[in-house]
Motif scaffolding. Structure first.
Motif, PDB file in Angstrom:
ATOM      1  N   GLY A  26       0.965  -1.063  -0.122  1.00 47.82           N
ATOM      2  CA  GLY A  26      -0.139   0.171  -0.142  1.00 47.82           C
ATOM      3  C   GLY A  26       0.999   1.190  -0.047  1.00 47.82           C
ATOM      4  O   GLY A  26       1.801   1.289   0.865  1.00 47.82           O
ATOM      5  N   VAL A  27       0.724   2.198  -0.967  1.00 49.87           N
ATOM      6  CA  VAL A  27       1.208   3.376  -1.111  1.00 49.87           C
ATOM      7  C   VAL A  27       0.692   4.650  -0.322  1.00 49.87           C
ATOM      8  O   VAL A  27       1.394   5.882  -0.437  1.00 49.87           O
ATOM      9  N   GLY A  28      -0.484   4.667   0.096  1.00 49.34           N
ATOM     10  CA  GLY A  28      -1.044   5.761   0.608  1.00 49.34           C
ATOM     11  C   GLY A  28      -1.682   6.656  -0.274  1.00 49.34           C
ATOM     12  O   GLY A  28      -3.010   7.246  -0.209  1.00 49.34           O
ATOM     13  N   ARG A  29      -1.021   6.875  -1.417  1.00 48.82           N
ATOM     14  CA  ARG A  29      -1.813   7.877  -2.421  1.00 48.82           C
ATOM     15  C   ARG A  29      -1.265   7.424  -3.930  1.00 48.82           C
ATOM     16  O   ARG A  29      -0.110   7.049  -3.886  1.00 48.82           O
ATOM     17  N   LEU A  30      -2.172   7.516  -5.052  1.00 46.78           N
ATOM     18  CA  LEU A  30      -1.878   7.145  -6.347  1.00 46.78           C
ATOM     19  C   LEU A  30      -1.769   8.857  -6.984  1.00 46.78           C
ATOM     20  O   LEU A  30      -2.247   9.707  -6.396  1.00 46.78           O
ATOM     21  N   MET A  31      -1.080   8.601  -8.002  1.00 45.94           N
ATOM     22  CA  MET A  31      -0.887   9.949  -8.888  1.00 45.94           C
ATOM     23  C   MET A  31      -1.583   9.858 -10.113  1.00 45.94           C
ATOM     24  O   MET A  31      -1.362   8.604 -10.899  1.00 45.94           O
ATOM     25  N   GLY A  32      -2.340  10.803 -10.621  1.00 43.46           N
ATOM     26  CA  GLY A  32      -3.220  10.628 -11.832  1.00 43.46           C
ATOM     27  C   GLY A  32      -2.033  10.386 -13.018  1.00 43.46           C
ATOM     28  O   GLY A  32      -0.888  10.780 -13.109  1.00 43.46           O
ATOM     29  N   ALA A  33      -2.696   9.649 -14.059  1.00 42.55           N
ATOM     30  CA  ALA A  33      -1.600   9.327 -15.216  1.00 42.55           C
ATOM     31  C   ALA A  33      -2.804   9.027 -16.264  1.00 42.55           C
ATOM     32  O   ALA A  33      -3.755   8.943 -15.992  1.00 42.55           O
ATOM     33  N   ASP A  34      -2.011   8.718 -17.545  1.00 42.22           N
ATOM     34  CA  ASP A  34      -2.836   8.187 -18.684  1.00 42.22           C
ATOM     35  C   ASP A  34      -2.856   6.809 -18.580  1.00 42.22           C
ATOM     36  O   ASP A  34      -1.791   6.178 -18.649  1.00 42.22           O
ATOM     37  N   VAL A  35      -3.930   6.261 -18.540  1.00 43.54           N
ATOM     38  CA  VAL A  35      -3.975   4.722 -18.421  1.00 43.54           C
ATOM     39  C   VAL A  35      -5.135   4.059 -19.320  1.00 43.54           C
ATOM     40  O   VAL A  35      -5.801   4.679 -20.044  1.00 43.54           O
ATOM     41  N   LEU A  54     -10.453   8.357  -9.488  1.00 42.89           N
ATOM     42  CA  LEU A  54     -11.063   9.371  -8.119  1.00 42.89           C
ATOM     43  C   LEU A  54     -10.420   9.396  -7.140  1.00 42.89           C
ATOM     44  O   LEU A  54     -10.515  10.327  -6.574  1.00 42.89           O
ATOM     45  N   ALA A  55      -9.498   8.230  -6.887  1.00 42.48           N
ATOM     46  CA  ALA A  55      -8.659   8.451  -5.569  1.00 42.48           C
ATOM     47  C   ALA A  55      -7.343   9.246  -5.585  1.00 42.48           C
ATOM     48  O   ALA A  55      -6.914   9.713  -4.656  1.00 42.48           O
ATOM     49  N   ALA A  56      -6.934   9.220  -6.897  1.00 41.70           N
ATOM     50  CA  ALA A  56      -5.473   9.837  -7.244  1.00 41.70           C
ATOM     51  C   ALA A  56      -5.376  11.379  -7.259  1.00 41.70           C
ATOM     52  O   ALA A  56      -6.483  12.040  -7.327  1.00 41.70           O
ATOM     53  N   ASP A  57      -4.434  11.895  -6.962  1.00 43.32           N
ATOM     54  CA  ASP A  57      -4.095  13.191  -7.027  1.00 43.32           C
ATOM     55  C   ASP A  57      -3.725  13.879  -8.637  1.00 43.32           C
ATOM     56  O   ASP A  57      -3.286  12.999  -9.323  1.00 43.32           O
ATOM     57  N   GLY A  58      -4.554  14.711  -8.946  1.00 47.78           N
ATOM     58  CA  GLY A  58      -4.428  15.301 -10.160  1.00 47.78           C
ATOM     59  C   GLY A  58      -5.519  14.543 -11.190  1.00 47.78           C
ATOM     60  O   GLY A  58      -6.324  13.953 -10.878  1.00 47.78           O
ATOM     61  N   HIS A  59      -4.934  14.559 -12.540  1.00 44.64           N
ATOM     62  CA  HIS A  59      -5.922  14.079 -13.564  1.00 44.64           C
ATOM     63  C   HIS A  59      -5.445  12.881 -13.828  1.00 44.64           C
ATOM     64  O   HIS A  59      -4.199  12.340 -13.971  1.00 44.64           O
ATOM     65  N   THR A  60      -6.378  11.925 -14.386  1.00 50.64           N
ATOM     66  CA  THR A  60      -6.390  10.737 -14.943  1.00 50.64           C
ATOM     67  C   THR A  60      -7.316  10.728 -16.033  1.00 50.64           C
ATOM     68  O   THR A  60      -8.125  10.908 -16.262  1.00 50.64           O
ATOM     69  N   VAL A  61      -6.604  10.151 -17.202  1.00 50.73           N
ATOM     70  CA  VAL A  61      -7.241   9.949 -18.259  1.00 50.73           C
ATOM     71  C   VAL A  61      -7.481   8.033 -18.445  1.00 50.73           C
ATOM     72  O   VAL A  61      -6.405   7.619 -18.776  1.00 50.73           O
TER      73      VAL A  61
END
Ligand code: UD1
Length: 429
Positions: A355-364, A380-387
């Motif tokens: 477990g890393v505590g936080r995820l970062m937005g990315a293109d997936v 929805l859980a990550a910091d920033g934008h995810t596509v």
């Protein structure tokens, strides 16, 4: 099409769950077995269902949509037992037309099924079942052919617990001559739902929901009006959406008993889960805790919830182990999740998640239906934008997914192209 998500917003509110896709697929196939009107209510308006309806119409059954979630089918006009449209290969449940047509007309020819690429997905148990009912089965030029001069009762022991084989054998045996005993049957709620639906058409099926199903063949099935049970996996997905965003979501129009494995895991992970008669509320206030989980046939933890729980465990405190025991190819989303900062190591059918505590937005990119939904939860859980790309997979099984998430406060929008993505990213700050 893509989803553009701005993460970090706790989801709060109520969401209404639709009818179970996997029950609906069996029920629509059952519907063509009568020569009278069959009205199916609470039908989810999702791509897999619409493809099956197209196939049903193409072989001559009448399909009349009474509204978005209600359809009236009449199988009296069926003029061919050959189901060969290109589109039908895209869905897994095309194989239910084999059982339905074999039962009704003693012959069926259906293109080999497609569906999500989550493993080799053989149909040997379906065919073994048909053979023990007296049918000859062959694979010819990409088509599965099943034919019986005399379709009779049989005694079948499934070598693997298969939802698809259980439903398919019930369909064919419902109109066979004599009694069938099906042992080591799948016990999923949607197996019970298809049995209930067939019984409401005059079939004689007992024991659905247990290991042994007994089917007394009847000469014909009649019309009915039947309402499909709520979708356990759609509900579970929203329950995990609440958990990963530290939200407070009540999923409505569900059968809480069907969600017990999911609720139990959420509670182990530190969420509060409150059950009502036909709703479940999930509240998550603090960081999730690690747990171990193994996917198993019902009433075990569903394989269709494995990617969603893995996303939650990526955020949890501690190291978790996720064992996939149903499909061998169900960890394809792990590389995508790693792009968002998750630490997951897969060895064979086990994922070890730190477990890393936080995820970062990315293109997936969504590799399949449920993994696609799980990547949306990650976004929805990550910091920033995810596509999330390849949303076509998600649309196979989730009706108005983004709209329902938005109603809970999520910032998620559909984009048609790169320009749209850039515009949404700017607007969604
Ligand atoms: C259904 C669901 C799918 C869910 C799965 C397990 C539909 C349309 N899909 O898929 O969402 O993930 O149940 O809950 O309802 N097997 C064989 N031989 C067979 C049939 C299955 O070896 O003839 C194996 C499969 O490879 C798999 C296991 O049995 O390892 C379970 O598969 P099954 O329950 O049949 O899944 P599906 O009906 O394809």
């Amino acid at each position: 099409m893509q989803y553009v998500i701005k993460g970090g917003i706790p989801l709060v509110g109520d969401v209404v769950i639709g009818g179970a896709k996997n029950a609906a697929l069996g029920i629509l196939a059952a519907a063509i077995m009568a020569d009278e009107d069959v009205t199916v209510e609470n039908l989810p308006d999702v791509r897999d269902i619409n493809v099956l309806l197209e196939a049903i119409e193409e072989i001559g059954a009448s399909v009349y949509r009474l509204d978005e979630h209600t359809v009236r089918i009449n199988g009296s006009g069926i003029h061919t037992i050959r189901v060969n449209g290109d589109f039908i290969k895209r869905i897994r449940a095309s194989y239910y037309l084999l059982g339905a047509l074999l039962g009704k007309y003693r012959k069926a020819e259906v293109s080999l099924p497609g569906g999500c690429n989550i493993g080799s997905r053989p149909i040997d148990q379906h065919l073994k079942g048909f053979r023990s009912l007296g049918a000859r089965t062959e694979i010819e030029h990409g088509m599965v052919v099943a034919e019986a001069a005399f379709l009779h009762g049989g005694h079948i022991y499934l070598d693997v617990v298969s939802v698809g084989a259980t439903i398919n054998i019930m369909l064919a045996a419902a109109l066979a001559e004599g009694s069938t005993i099906l042992e080591n049957a799948a016990k999923e709620p949607h197996v019970v739902d298809v049995a209930n639906m067939l019984n409401s058409m005059g079939a004689n099926i007992k024991g659905a929901g247990t290991d042994v199903i007994r089917i007394k063949g009847v000469p014909k099935l009649h019309g009915t009006v039947y309402s499909i049970i709520p979708d356990q996996i759609e509900a579970g997905t929203f329950m995990f959406a609440a958990a990963v965003t530290k939200g407070d979501v009540t999923v409505k129009n569900v059968i809480p008993r069907h969600l017990e494995a999911i609720s139990a895991k959420l509670m182990e992970m530190g969420c509060e889960v409150v059950e009502f008669d036909d709703a479940v509320r999930v509240v998550c206030k603090s960081r999730l805790r690690y747990t171990n989980v193994k996917t198993l046939p019902y009433p075990g933890f569903p394989t269709d919830m494995q990617p969603q729980i893995s996303v939650a465990l990526s955020l949890a405190e501690g190291t978790s182990m996720v064992t996939e025991s149903i499909f061998e190819n169900r960890f394809k989303y792990v590389d995508e999740l790693a792009r968002m900062g998750a630490q997951i190591k897969v060895e064979g059918n086990v994922a070890v998640i730190n477990g890393v505590g936080r995820l970062m937005g990315a293109d997936v990119s969504a590799p399949d239906l449920r993994a696609g939904a799980a990547l949306v939860l990650a976004g929805l859980a990550a910091d920033g934008h995810t596509v999330v790309d390849e949303t076509k997979y998600i649309l196979r099984g989730y009706e108005r997914f983004d709209e329902k998430l938005r109603s809970l406060g999520a910032c998620i929008f559909q984009a048609e192209d790169e320009k749209d993505i850039q515009r949404l990213k700017l607007e969604a700050v």
